[in-house]
Write an enzyme that holds these catalytic residues in place. Structure first.
Site, PDB file in Angstrom:
ATOM      1  CB  CYS A 115      -0.951   0.000   1.187  1.00 55.60           C
ATOM      2  SG  CYS A 115      -2.112  -1.389   1.180  1.00 55.60           S
ATOM      3  CG  HIS A 252      -3.233   3.510   1.682  1.00 55.07           C
ATOM      4  ND1 HIS A 252      -3.692   2.997   0.486  1.00 55.07           N
ATOM      5  CD2 HIS A 252      -3.319   2.502   2.593  1.00 55.07           C
ATOM      6  CE1 HIS A 252      -4.053   1.739   0.660  1.00 55.07           C
ATOM      7  NE2 HIS A 252      -3.838   1.419   1.930  1.00 55.07           N
ATOM      8  CG  ASN A 282      -6.572  -0.888   0.936  1.00 55.52           C
ATOM      9  OD1 ASN A 282      -5.821  -0.550   0.022  1.00 55.52           O
ATOM     10  ND2 ASN A 282      -6.107  -1.219   2.121  1.00 55.52           N
TER      11      ASN A 282
END
Length: 325
Positions: A115, A252, A282
């Site tokens: 990520c 993020h 996500n």
């Protein structure tokens, strides 16, 4: 003192057409729309079609970023692509994008920091530009996380989606002061002791298979808020700026609660935080460029604004880039 700065010349993004809502997931696993929204803020995610690969998503985002920058593949010296879900074990997915764009000069390679991948890729590109080894760099974050999810694990399968985002960085001359346009500072960190909190239980040299994503959510949450607040603070200190100087934070997009917790810890107005997790869940390395492109298209970023990009991912890895638009 004259220095080289990396300025964002254009950005673009792409989400697969197939949208899966929380209500649809209720039919597959023991969960509910209310449970997912309350704990994560996620309402839907985009899932790549059969045969649609990470490179396909990356290519569409890249073309949009190039168009936004007013450039073509011939102007690009380097492609840095962040992904944890490559098309193949090798070669790099970036080279597939390079070929599809018709780019035959320069270089292309992947970066893997899950990520945090886009922050790592952006920092790598910035260093190539500052070293004078590239003038224009295409930086991409692209993922098909749906391919590594255990769709019977309700604690993980509801959290992730597929997508891609890209930016074009170009070299500009600056003065070395924090009034310059472009990336002013970048900070990367990792701590491999936390592997077992967020990982994939497979790989070529271990199981000879792709494996599935595994996560201990509460532990990841606690580390995320602290690490992200610390690295943003580190970026502000390095540039002599304060939280009050920040115009926009593009984090993020993992979990709305993490975004809220980080903003509170830093003392940053929640209205300055870009939130798109409800739209696409996500998307790992793709989430920051997706959110950035959304903010740009919505007119939330103006020239001269101070923008912070920050992320944390498996490894653990985490980092931040602070730039003036």
């Amino acid at each position: 003192m004259s220095v080289i700065r990396s300025v964002v010349a254009g950005c673009g993004s792409y989400l697969p057409e197939n949208v899966v809502t929380n209500r649809e997931l209720e039919e597959r696993v023991d969960t509910s729309d209310e449970w997912i929204i309350e704990r994560t803020g996620i309402r839907q995610r985009h899932i790549a079609a059969d045969g649609e690969m990470t490179s396909d998503l990356a290519l569409k985002a890249a073309r949009r970023a190039l168009e936004d920058a007013g450039m073509t593949a011939d102007d690009i010296d380097l492609i840095v692509l962040a992904t944890a879900t490559p098309d193949q074990t090798f070669p790099a997915t970036a080279t597939r994008v390079q070929a599809a764009l018709g780019m035959t000069k320069g270089a292309a390679f992947d970066v893997q920091a899950v990520c945090s991948g886009f922050i790592y890729a952006l920092t790598t590109a910035d260093n190539f530009i500052k070293a004078g080894q590239a003038k224009n760099v295409l930086v991409i974050g692209a993922e098909t996380f749906s391919r590594i999810l255990d769709w019977e694990d309700r604690t993980t399968c509801v959290l992730f989606g597929d997508g891609a985002g890209a930016v074009v960085l170009t070299a500009h001359e600056g003065t070395g002061e924090n009034t310059d346009r472009g990336i002013l500072t970048s900070h990367l960190h990792s701590d491999g002791r936390y592997n077992d909190l967020l990982y994939v239980d497979g790989g070529p040299s271990s199981t000879r298979s792709t494996g599935y994503l595994r996560m201990k959510g509460p532990e990841v949450f606690r580390h995320a808020v602290k690490n992200l607040a610390d690295v943003v603070g580190e970026s502000l200190e390095a540039t002599g700026l304060t939280a009050d100087d920040v115009d926009l934070v593009v984090p993020h997009q993992a979990n709305k609660r993490i975004l809220d917790g980080t903003a509170k810890k830093l003392g940053i107005d929640p209205d300055k935080i870009v939130v798109t997790v409800h739209e696409h869940a996500n998307t790992s390395a793709a989430s920051i460029p997706l959110a950035l492109d959304s903010a740009v298209k919505a007119g939330r970023i103006e020239r001269g604004d101070i923008v912070i990009l920050e992320a944390m991912g498996g490894g653990f890895t985490w980092g931040a880039c602070l730039l003036r638009w």
